[in-house]
Design an enzyme around this catalytic site. Sequence first.
Site, PDB file in Angstrom:
ATOM      1  N   ASN A 408       0.838  -1.199   0.000  1.00 21.05           N
ATOM      2  CA  ASN A 408       0.000   0.000   0.000  1.00 21.05           C
ATOM      3  C   ASN A 408       0.873   1.250   0.000  1.00 21.05           C
ATOM      4  O   ASN A 408       2.080   1.189  -0.242  1.00 21.05           O
ATOM      5  CB  ASN A 408      -0.943  -0.015   1.207  1.00 21.05           C
ATOM      6  CG  ASN A 408      -0.190   0.167   2.514  1.00 21.05           C
ATOM      7  OD1 ASN A 408       0.933  -0.307   2.659  1.00 21.05           O
ATOM      8  ND2 ASN A 408      -0.792   0.857   3.466  1.00 21.05           N
ATOM      9  N   CYS A 410       2.038   3.107   2.369  1.00 24.29           N
ATOM     10  CA  CYS A 410       3.092   3.191   3.379  1.00 24.29           C
ATOM     11  C   CYS A 410       3.814   1.871   3.592  1.00 24.29           C
ATOM     12  O   CYS A 410       4.559   1.728   4.560  1.00 24.29           O
ATOM     13  CB  CYS A 410       2.514   3.706   4.700  1.00 24.29           C
ATOM     14  SG  CYS A 410       1.868   5.381   4.575  1.00 24.29           S
ATOM     15  N   GLU A 412       3.147  -1.075   4.607  1.00 23.54           N
ATOM     16  CA  GLU A 412       2.945  -1.977   5.748  1.00 23.54           C
ATOM     17  C   GLU A 412       1.803  -2.953   5.517  1.00 23.54           C
ATOM     18  O   GLU A 412       1.631  -3.892   6.297  1.00 23.54           O
ATOM     19  CB  GLU A 412       2.699  -1.180   7.040  1.00 23.54           C
ATOM     20  CG  GLU A 412       1.256  -0.796   7.314  1.00 23.54           C
ATOM     21  CD  GLU A 412       0.765   0.401   6.512  1.00 23.54           C
ATOM     22  OE1 GLU A 412      -0.360   0.881   6.761  1.00 23.54           O
ATOM     23  OE2 GLU A 412       1.508   0.869   5.631  1.00 23.54           O
TER      24      GLU A 412
END
EC number: 1.17.4.1
Length: 799
Positions: A408, A410, A412
């Site tokens: 995604n 970021c 994570e």
Amino acid sequence: MAAAHLGMPVPVYMAEREEDLALRKLIDTLKISAGWDLEANRMAGRLYHFVMGRRAPVDTRAYVTTFGDKLEKGVHRFLWDNARDIDDLCKDFQNGPEYERLISRGMLSAKRMYDTYVLRTEEGGGEGAVYESALQMYARMAAFFTCQCFAYPSLRKTVSEVEGGSGRMESGLDFFAYFFKILASQLVSCATPVMRSAGLRQSYLASCFIMNPDMSTEDKTLSAVFRDLSPLLCSKSGVGMNLTNFSSGGKNVQSCLRLINSQVEFCNDKNLRPVSVAAYMELWHEQIEEFLAAKLPENPERCQSIFQGVCVPGLFFRLYEQNPDSQWHLFSPKVGGHLAGLYGDKFDEEYARLVRHGLYSSSLPAKSLMFALISAIIKTGSPYILSKDAINRHHWFETQGNAISYANLCAEVVQQPHEFTSTCNLANVCLPACLRARGEGEGAGAAGEGEGADRLSPLTPDLEFCFDTLRAAVRAAVYMINASILGGVCPTPGVRVMQAERSAGIGVQGLADVFAKLGRGYMDAESALLDARIFEVMYYQAVRASNQLVTVGGAPPHANWKNSKLSRGEFHWESWGVQYDSLFIERQLWEELRESVTKHGTFNSQFIALMPTAGTSQLTGLSESFYPFYANVSSKVSNKEEVMKPNITFLERVSPSDVPLLKYHGGDVSKLPPPLAAKYRNFLTAFDYSPEDQIRRAAARSPFVDQSQSFSFFLKEANVKSASYVKNLILLGHGLGLKTIMYYCRIQKQTSLTALECLQCTESPDSGDGVGGYKGGDEEPRSPEHAQCESPDRCLSCQ
């Protein structure tokens, strides 16, 4: 004040307006010293809450009258019908210590609350705008979660029986009080879309989306960018997008990235909550060098509003380690596109076959591609680096033949969207809220079922970490995430399909604060032990709560349950080779959970994802995510003003006599004389700790993080003068099995803690000394927030 001079009474609204102006001047005065004066910072925040509270409706009925046209019908009705009881509950909360803590988080917390999170009657927040108060925002969220419990019997029954204590929760007010207390006390923080939109009509509550579109032709590429991507950005969420199959008739990938970049910039124009896209590509793609150059500062058409990530197969790392001069071959997706679906030995075999038959487009030395990668990292802070083998080997179902090579926004959340769109549904636990005075509540017991506390700190015997509170927080996060999944609107049909897997991502904030409050440094052995225990308990409790939604609530397992590894009784940590004798939770409890999960299933497919939390950490005044402290004094710069961002835990422990010297060194503990440095050793920053040790700590918690963690490099300027240093960190992360080897690279300049910039590196990653290889970056110095990324708020969705 002419009326006053004539002896006429001053209208109340004029008196309040003049009082507000005086208070704002006082706030501005307090803000000047907020960086080093803890009470000034707290007082400024309290006063700002007071001033903005005057612009909020006076009670719940007035609130519903003001914002009723925005509220979802069920939430509207619940708030109206229970207005008096809700007012009483809010008043009781206001008279307690938790409300004082809520409004005493400092000036930045208060500003962030009213600038970003609460509702207002005018989008721009003009002079006549009416705002939600902080408690009204939490009441709206609690009402939404309550309504979802009553809309979905499985959720209602589970919450009632598990959280009801000696008696069941029956009435809507029982459920409302349960959710309201957890939210308003900030034990659990929801993602920004939930905080802003829960309870509103047609609300988009997903945090992030992940796309794997077909971009093999010009028409399909345009369809992916404009038909599929646009609605996701318009829903005000971030997007991870796979570009590995981009070929599009020989067009340059940079032109595609510029299309995406333009969409992001358009969506962010006049948008309170900026969004962005992280574009991912595998290292074997024939345009990987053009991809890596898309954000470089020397590129006149650089795409500065989006982010990049690369997914690296283990074969590349092994070839590089064996011989940096080894040839790495690049392929057209039309010829080698099926490599995207393979990982591990299967990838290695097919790559070798393609090379053997001369089907590659071009080749270059592995060290040249490694240098291009590291050069981009040092100049721009990215691309993110994912380990293809790790993210697929440890995924919740077998992905061979349809492997994952993206994440995604970021990095994570790791999911396989197939031809649809995966969704991230996130929340985080505020870990310092799990600290308590020693001896309160339950005694010590088994970690899974009644462990009272973790007693690690003889230096501060008044505090201990309470796993009872942590488990309660994780359960609440599971309920809230599932209520958001069930009650949110899906912007596209593809999102609706993938929501059936009900992927959850529970993270944390304030881990560094916990260690400091317990009298420990971040890298102390006792801290490492507590770190691993926290995430083991979180994973256990999240799986258990999701299982209880099935066993207690009667809900069906998620849509892909039969293909999951959990359906065969395989916990995530088992794929890492972890043995029972190294676990904190008793074997019997794990085995009981295994039996229940195998027999009945889980409501969710995924559980733990450690996101950055930069936004909600400003609301709570805590350190971000699982990171060490970033700085003891920094500032948050917006287009309106600069607000000081002190490390509140640090200021709470600073002796007044030490302030002048600490202030002189900008709060940098590493620069203090030895006696003071020893005194404040628990407040060393991420830049002071060994990056290698931070990588090892991330690897130690990885078995209990079934998605991934936004793990960043925190490097001093001297480190990156040698590209080989960054190269060695990447190889270490790969060797230790990190899924996200690097989310972002933050670089601290030697001259000032608060002036950070990206640097330019021109020497080979294989040269050891780097002499003469570094030249200063041509970008202007940035504040700490801007050192992380060009658009510091782009990951609000994950926070």
